[in-house]
Design an enzyme around this catalytic site. Sequence first.
Site, short mmCIF file in Angstrom:
data_model
loop_
_atom_site.label_atom_id
_atom_site.label_comp_id
_atom_site.label_asym_id
_atom_site.label_seq_id
_atom_site.Cartn_x
_atom_site.Cartn_y
_atom_site.Cartn_z
N CYS A 79 -48.14 -16.27 62.39
CA CYS A 79 -48.01 -14.84 62.71
C CYS A 79 -48.82 -14.48 63.96
O CYS A 79 -48.49 -14.94 65.04
CB CYS A 79 -48.40 -13.98 61.50
SG CYS A 79 -47.87 -12.27 61.65
N HIS A 188 -44.58 -15.92 57.52
CA HIS A 188 -45.75 -16.35 56.75
C HIS A 188 -45.35 -17.42 55.74
O HIS A 188 -44.86 -17.08 54.66
CB HIS A 188 -46.36 -15.16 56.00
CG HIS A 188 -47.09 -14.21 56.89
ND1 HIS A 188 -48.43 -14.33 57.14
CD2 HIS A 188 -46.68 -13.15 57.59
CE1 HIS A 188 -48.82 -13.37 57.97
NE2 HIS A 188 -47.76 -12.63 58.25
N GLU A 190 -47.22 -19.05 53.87
CA GLU A 190 -48.05 -18.92 52.67
C GLU A 190 -47.61 -17.75 51.78
O GLU A 190 -48.16 -17.56 50.70
CB GLU A 190 -49.53 -18.78 53.08
CG GLU A 190 -49.97 -17.41 53.56
CD GLU A 190 -49.55 -17.05 54.98
OE1 GLU A 190 -48.72 -17.76 55.56
OE2 GLU A 190 -50.03 -16.03 55.50
#
Lengths: 206, 259
Positions: A79, A188, A190
């Site tokens: 990001c 993202h 994650e």
Amino acid sequence: MISIIDYGMGNLESVRKALALLGAPVQIVSDPESLRRSDKIILPGVGAFRDAIAALRKTGMDAAITEFIASGKAFLGICLGMQLLVDTGFEDGEHRGLSIIPGQCIRLTVDQPPLRLKVPHMGWNSLNFDPSHCAPLLAGLPADTYMYFVHSYHVVPADPKTVAATADYGVKVTAAITRDNVMATQFHPEKSQAAGRKVLENFLRV
Amino acid sequence: MHMLAKRIIPCLDVDGGRVVKGVRFFDHVDAGDPVEQAKFYDQSGADELVFYDITASHEGRKIMADVVRRVAETVFMPITVGGGIRELSDATALIQAGAEKVSINSSAVRRPELISEISRKFGRCATVLGVDANRVQQSDGTEKWEVFINGGRVGTGRDVLPWVKEAEERGAGEIVLNVMNADGTLEGYDLEMTAAVSEAVRIPVVASGGAGKPEDMLRVLTVGKADAALAASIFHFRTCLIPDLKRFLQAQGVPVRVV
């Protein structure tokens, strides 16, 4: 050892925990010396370009990251961590980036009637890439895989060959960049459930 | 053509670290455990999770950060936390614990600078304004869309549309519009107000309040121009399962992420 760079820009825990669950030895670092001793590094981040680059400069982490990448070891930006790689960021003025990937980070404007899309680009969008000839970072992902995005600025690299995947949001949003040992995602991993986990797993393998 | 998917978001109320009114499990799973609830919705293909802290105490906020930490260590999806955020430090603790976004409501009405403070520190993308709105009949016979605070108990006299525009200018990156006349009725979202808010701002709008069936979701994501639909009861009571809902929406031409 994989190091996640802490420069005060948001939450690192999700990245750390996701890697730990994949069995990777992972630590959080905030000084150039620890960074140098790492095998791979991850630069995450949420927030503003200017504050982020200022935080990295203040601690000498900007030079340490550049040096680390020059050594050929694997780097992943996530990001804001991808946006910082370019020459110039245009969020709240004009700010110099790390100049690792030639290009700019500009505001996402999606206003070509009848298309009037919301910014931030927030939510799950699918990736455009060719699974049979893709970067190792995206290996094993099916075409059209959905990833979680949340951003108002996006990266426009000078060299289109560095773009590993895009997402459609009025314009072609650069979703992933890869150039040798430098990898980065606007989405993202994650926060992208199983698909994101696969990206992190790929990063551990490269 | 690829597009951004419309999001389906379950909302869980948390009191003292325990989920109240969560999904009813059929097996011997602790339904009050936020982690178990999050795992269930993660596997169902929910696009985000909202945890709403209904504990009004200072201790409650500390417990909430711990809840977020445990959830964020278990499921890897975006998490928004609302309720009880009064200061930048409250927002900071929740984001550092693993929340993607924080949602502020009454405290933003009382002190709108809080929106700017959170936005400056964590970016527009992390800053959500929750609005509790009511259709109020006025003495002159006209109707006012009024902003309410303190869980919808106290009217503020403020109109919804200027308030959401102000919040956007101050740095909010998303609006969650909960229309209280519709909330809990299971009779459908307030399509007119949702569409008006969605057109008044250039940031995403999440519709909340009134979902009773898949058709309600379909309408608010199309006619209501919402970018996402949030609901509680229909998911918790399994009136509606997210995979079925998404297949229904997809068949109706709504872009959704089917997993």
